[in-house]
Design a protein around this motif. Structure first.
Motif, PDB file in Angstrom:
ATOM      1  N   THR A 144      10.774   8.578   1.383  1.00 61.32           N
ATOM      2  CA  THR A 144       9.702   8.863   0.446  1.00 61.32           C
ATOM      3  C   THR A 144       9.760   7.979  -0.787  1.00 61.32           C
ATOM      4  O   THR A 144       8.743   7.732  -1.412  1.00 61.32           O
ATOM      5  CB  THR A 144       9.731  10.331   0.002  1.00 61.32           C
ATOM      6  N   HIS A 145      10.936   7.487  -1.132  1.00 65.51           N
ATOM      7  CA  HIS A 145      11.040   6.734  -2.377  1.00 65.51           C
ATOM      8  C   HIS A 145      12.167   5.713  -2.270  1.00 65.51           C
ATOM      9  O   HIS A 145      13.310   6.071  -2.056  1.00 65.51           O
ATOM     10  CB  HIS A 145      11.325   7.707  -3.529  1.00 65.51           C
ATOM     11  N   VAL A 146      11.821   4.444  -2.401  1.00 65.80           N
ATOM     12  CA  VAL A 146      12.806   3.376  -2.413  1.00 65.80           C
ATOM     13  C   VAL A 146      12.933   2.921  -3.862  1.00 65.80           C
ATOM     14  O   VAL A 146      11.940   2.575  -4.496  1.00 65.80           O
ATOM     15  CB  VAL A 146      12.384   2.194  -1.514  1.00 65.80           C
ATOM     16  N   THR A 147      14.150   2.919  -4.371  1.00 70.46           N
ATOM     17  CA  THR A 147      14.360   2.569  -5.778  1.00 70.46           C
ATOM     18  C   THR A 147      14.906   1.151  -5.933  1.00 70.46           C
ATOM     19  O   THR A 147      15.484   0.582  -5.003  1.00 70.46           O
ATOM     20  CB  THR A 147      15.358   3.541  -6.436  1.00 70.46           C
ATOM     21  N   GLU A 164      18.643   1.142  -5.295  1.00 70.42           N
ATOM     22  CA  GLU A 164      19.018   1.088  -3.879  1.00 70.42           C
ATOM     23  C   GLU A 164      18.877  -0.337  -3.343  1.00 70.42           C
ATOM     24  O   GLU A 164      19.740  -0.833  -2.617  1.00 70.42           O
ATOM     25  CB  GLU A 164      18.141   2.049  -3.073  1.00 70.42           C
ATOM     26  N   ALA A 195       9.324   3.146   4.598  1.00 70.00           N
ATOM     27  CA  ALA A 195       8.951   3.413   3.210  1.00 70.00           C
ATOM     28  C   ALA A 195       7.529   3.954   3.121  1.00 70.00           C
ATOM     29  O   ALA A 195       6.628   3.507   3.822  1.00 70.00           O
ATOM     30  CB  ALA A 195       9.072   2.141   2.378  1.00 70.00           C
ATOM     31  N   ASP A 196       7.350   4.919   2.251  1.00 72.56           N
ATOM     32  CA  ASP A 196       6.025   5.454   1.961  1.00 72.56           C
ATOM     33  C   ASP A 196       5.380   4.626   0.867  1.00 72.56           C
ATOM     34  O   ASP A 196       6.057   3.961   0.076  1.00 72.56           O
ATOM     35  CB  ASP A 196       6.115   6.915   1.517  1.00 72.56           C
ATOM     36  N   GLY A 198       4.236   5.403  -1.893  1.00 72.81           N
ATOM     37  CA  GLY A 198       4.561   5.779  -3.265  1.00 72.81           C
ATOM     38  C   GLY A 198       5.917   5.311  -3.750  1.00 72.81           C
ATOM     39  O   GLY A 198       6.334   5.663  -4.846  1.00 72.81           O
ATOM     40  N   SER A 199       6.601   4.488  -2.989  1.00 76.66           N
ATOM     41  CA  SER A 199       7.919   4.025  -3.392  1.00 76.66           C
ATOM     42  C   SER A 199       7.834   3.124  -4.616  1.00 76.66           C
ATOM     43  O   SER A 199       6.830   2.446  -4.831  1.00 76.66           O
ATOM     44  CB  SER A 199       8.597   3.242  -2.263  1.00 76.66           C
ATOM     45  N   GLU A 200       8.909   3.114  -5.390  1.00 73.15           N
ATOM     46  CA  GLU A 200       9.012   2.230  -6.560  1.00 73.15           C
ATOM     47  C   GLU A 200       8.879   0.771  -6.125  1.00 73.15           C
ATOM     48  O   GLU A 200       8.280  -0.045  -6.806  1.00 73.15           O
ATOM     49  CB  GLU A 200      10.363   2.473  -7.235  1.00 73.15           C
ATOM     50  N   THR A 250       7.397  -1.738  -3.217  1.00 74.74           N
ATOM     51  CA  THR A 250       6.386  -1.699  -2.159  1.00 74.74           C
ATOM     52  C   THR A 250       6.990  -2.079  -0.811  1.00 74.74           C
ATOM     53  O   THR A 250       8.009  -2.760  -0.734  1.00 74.74           O
ATOM     54  CB  THR A 250       5.220  -2.668  -2.459  1.00 74.74           C
ATOM     55  N   ARG A 251       6.315  -1.633   0.230  1.00 72.70           N
ATOM     56  CA  ARG A 251       6.719  -1.993   1.592  1.00 72.70           C
ATOM     57  C   ARG A 251       6.713  -3.518   1.735  1.00 72.70           C
ATOM     58  O   ARG A 251       7.627  -4.095   2.314  1.00 72.70           O
ATOM     59  CB  ARG A 251       5.731  -1.365   2.579  1.00 72.70           C
TER      60      ARG A 251
END
Length: 182
Positions: free
Chosen positions: A7-10, A13, A41-42, A44-46, A48-49
């Motif tokens: 849901t969220h890639v920072t 990370e 990845a969704d 809404g992640s910090e 982008t895909r």
């Protein structure tokens, strides 16, 4: 049963993964992890895909897996999300590494027609063309970037001016207003 969505890639990370690649030297493994992360990845992640695909491609390039890098960059292009460096420019660089000059220049010609968003893309293209001996092309991209002065901090702008100066010196060109601004 489908793959679990992230849901969220920072940024933290992403930094951890890239640091692991530098520390371990296992760029291919990290590229595969980044590619998998991009697939899960969704929106809404910090990060982008598309940026995750770009980062995977960069790791594939470091591992000298240029075809895989091109595939990752193409995924970023297809995704259309925001990236720091335009994936078409990165793909052109990987294609040049594979001596696929015509395909690389086709990407660059498409980029010439667009208004590019930020200095990192101009700098990347100038560096890649310079490294591959295309001094005229490198000078054109560096000058275009310097004159556009879109997005990018002063450090990035100065870096672009420095490579532009080096290229122009190699070409035997006289100093101009941008050279004198360094």
């Amino acid at each position: 049963m489908g793959a679990m969505r992230v849901t969220h890639v920072t940024t933290a990370e992403l930094d951890r993964l890239e640091f692991d690649a530098v520390r371990s030297g296992e760029h291919g493994r990290v590229a595969a992890q980044l590619h998998d992360l991009a697939n899960r990845a969704d929106a809404g992640s910090e990060i982008t895909r598309a940026e995750l695909f770009v980062r995977a491609g960069e790791q594939w390039e470091i591992a000298q897996e240029y075809e895989r890098a091109c595939a990752a960059y193409q995924r970023a292009i297809d995704d259309g999300g925001r990236t720091v460096i335009d994936p078409r420019a990165l793909c052109a660089g990987a294609l040049l590494q594979m001596d696929e000059t015509e395909r690389a220049h086709a990407h660059l010609q498409r980029l010439e027609k667009d208004v590019l968003d930020g200095l990192p893309t101009y700098l990347h293209i100038a560096e890649v063309l310079y490294a591959h001996g295309d001094l005229e092309g490198a000078e054109w991209w560096a000058t275009s970037g310097a004159r556009s002065r879109h997005r990018g901090g002063d450090d990035l702008f100065e870096e672009l001016l420095r490579i532009r100066f080096r290229i122009r010196s190699d070409l035997g060109l006289d100093e101009d207003d941008l050279d004198r601004s360094i």
